[in-house]
Design a protein around this motif. Structure first.
Motif, PDB file in Angstrom:
ATOM      1  N   UNK A   1       0.830  -1.169   0.413  1.00 16.89           N
ATOM      2  CA  UNK A   1      -0.511  -0.552   0.311  1.00 16.89           C
ATOM      3  C   UNK A   1       0.544   1.506  -0.029  1.00 16.89           C
ATOM      4  N   UNK A   2       2.026   1.377   0.712  1.00 12.14           N
ATOM      5  CA  UNK A   2       2.949   2.867   0.391  1.00 12.14           C
ATOM      6  C   UNK A   2       2.859   3.558  -0.982  1.00 12.14           C
ATOM      7  N   UNK A   3       3.162   4.365  -1.492  1.00 12.34           N
ATOM      8  CA  UNK A   3       2.764   5.219  -2.132  1.00 12.34           C
ATOM      9  C   UNK A   3       4.455   5.782  -2.277  1.00 12.34           C
ATOM     10  N   UNK A   4       4.571   5.392  -3.380  1.00 13.58           N
ATOM     11  CA  UNK A   4       5.986   6.182  -4.152  1.00 13.58           C
ATOM     12  C   UNK A   4       6.009   7.267  -3.437  1.00 13.58           C
ATOM     13  N   UNK A   5       5.078   8.183  -4.358  1.00 15.21           N
ATOM     14  CA  UNK A   5       4.714   9.037  -4.655  1.00 15.21           C
ATOM     15  C   UNK A   5       4.506  10.363  -3.441  1.00 15.21           C
ATOM     16  N   UNK A   6       4.227   9.879  -2.128  1.00 12.46           N
ATOM     17  CA  UNK A   6       3.377  10.722  -1.309  1.00 12.46           C
ATOM     18  C   UNK A   6       5.094  11.552  -0.827  1.00 12.46           C
ATOM     19  N   UNK A   7       4.517  12.293   0.435  1.00  8.21           N
ATOM     20  CA  UNK A   7       5.742  13.105   1.802  1.00  8.21           C
ATOM     21  C   UNK A   7       5.805  11.996   1.949  1.00  8.21           C
ATOM     22  N   UNK A   8       4.983  11.067   3.223  1.00 13.03           N
ATOM     23  CA  UNK A   8       4.990  10.514   4.183  1.00 13.03           C
ATOM     24  C   UNK A   8       4.378   8.640   3.612  1.00 13.03           C
ATOM     25  N   UNK A   9       4.287   8.243   3.877  1.00 15.91           N
ATOM     26  CA  UNK A   9       4.367   6.752   4.847  1.00 15.91           C
ATOM     27  C   UNK A   9       4.534   6.394   5.802  1.00 15.91           C
ATOM     28  N   UNK A  10       3.183   6.587   7.021  1.00 16.20           N
ATOM     29  CA  UNK A  10       4.728   6.194   7.676  1.00 16.20           C
ATOM     30  C   UNK A  10       3.105   5.079   8.827  1.00 16.20           C
ATOM     31  N   UNK A  11       4.019   4.340   9.604  1.00 16.60           N
ATOM     32  CA  UNK A  11       3.362   3.356   9.814  1.00 16.60           C
ATOM     33  C   UNK A  11       3.340   2.861  11.660  1.00 16.60           C
ATOM     34  N   UNK A  12       2.369   1.923  11.738  1.00 21.75           N
ATOM     35  CA  UNK A  12       2.485   1.194  13.142  1.00 21.75           C
ATOM     36  C   UNK A  12       1.605  -0.296  13.004  1.00 21.75           C
ATOM     37  N   UNK A  13       2.114  -1.305  13.737  1.00 19.20           N
ATOM     38  CA  UNK A  13       1.414  -2.226  14.272  1.00 19.20           C
ATOM     39  C   UNK A  13       1.599  -2.736  15.307  1.00 19.20           C
ATOM     40  N   UNK A  14       0.682  -3.523  15.582  1.00 17.50           N
ATOM     41  CA  UNK A  14       0.582  -4.553  16.806  1.00 17.50           C
ATOM     42  C   UNK A  14       0.453  -5.671  17.038  1.00 17.50           C
ATOM     43  N   UNK A  15       1.208  -6.820  17.025  1.00 15.03           N
ATOM     44  CA  UNK A  15       0.522  -7.784  17.825  1.00 15.03           C
ATOM     45  C   UNK A  15       0.680  -8.587  18.586  1.00 15.03           C
ATOM     46  N   UNK A  16      -0.133  -9.537  19.190  1.00 18.68           N
ATOM     47  CA  UNK A  16      -0.248  -9.871  20.651  1.00 18.68           C
ATOM     48  C   UNK A  16       1.300  -9.869  21.719  1.00 18.68           C
ATOM     49  N   UNK A  17       2.615  -9.970  20.511  1.00 19.94           N
ATOM     50  CA  UNK A  17       3.703  -9.776  21.348  1.00 19.94           C
ATOM     51  C   UNK A  17       4.550  -8.909  21.282  1.00 19.94           C
TER      52      UNK A  17
END
Length: 192
Positions: free
Chosen positions: A39-55
């Motif tokens: 889903x990353x957009x190479x032409x975007x200024x920023x592609x910020x993310x986070x994920x949370x798993x159980x551990x």
């Protein structure tokens, strides 16, 4: 705890900057990283993310000032009691600087709104149990142990009876173990 049942997207414009959020359920770090890459957009200024798993959890500000993007996205995930979730917020800069407080509100708010739109499933912690029964006790034990939420994973017959592998909700584990001990008069084997 909850997780998402399907991928969800949301977008909004804040002071001429376009924020696009994508969220999905993931089981591993690799799945989360693949989701971000897809889903990353190479032409975007920023592609910020986070994920949370159980551990495990991780976040990335992708060039935004430290703590203004990834951490607010993670806080949006945690604020809705979600696990096994990955969230990507893409920003197309619109020419107006938002400041650190504005960035925190924009990234965290966009992620929270996206997650609020998502359908969720409650996660019920389960424990796998292996137990056995003699042929004479098999029908009675099976009828008593197979309560709502309990899943029979395997059923292996031998010369003396049967060995079952069950998946039992953690909230019912001690009750069913005591029931099993009572019904087998302490002779059966029950191992978690």
């Amino acid at each position: 705890m909850y997780t998402l049942t399907a991928e969800v997207s949301f977008e909004e414009t804040i002071k001429k900057s376009l924020f696009i959020c994508h969220a999905a359920s993931v089981e591993t770090v690799e799945q989360a990283m693949n989701f971000f890459q897809q889903h990353n957009q190479a032409d975007a200024t920023h592609n910020c993310w986070a994920f949370k798993l159980k551990d495990n959890y991780r976040f990335n500000d992708d060039g935004e000032p430290g703590g203004t993007a990834g951490r607010p996205i993670l806080q949006a995930i945690e604020g809705q009691d979600l696990v096994n979730v990955a969230v990507l917020v893409i920003r197309y800069f619109g020419g107006i600087k938002l400041g650190t407080g504005g960035l925190v509100r924009a990234y965290g708010g966009c992620a929270a709104k996206c997650l609020q739109l998502a359908e969720k499933n409650k996660i019920i912690p389960m424990t796998k149990v292996i137990c056995s029964a003699e042929f004479s006790e098999m029908a009675m034990l099976k009828s008593r142990l197979m309560q709502p939420g309990v899943a029979l994973l395997t059923e292996d017959f031998n010369d003396h009876g049967v060995t079952w592998t069950l998946s039992i909700p953690d909230t019912e584990l001690s009750t069913l173990e005591q029931l099993y001990i009572n019904l087998t008069r302490g002779k059966g084997s029950w191992s978690v």
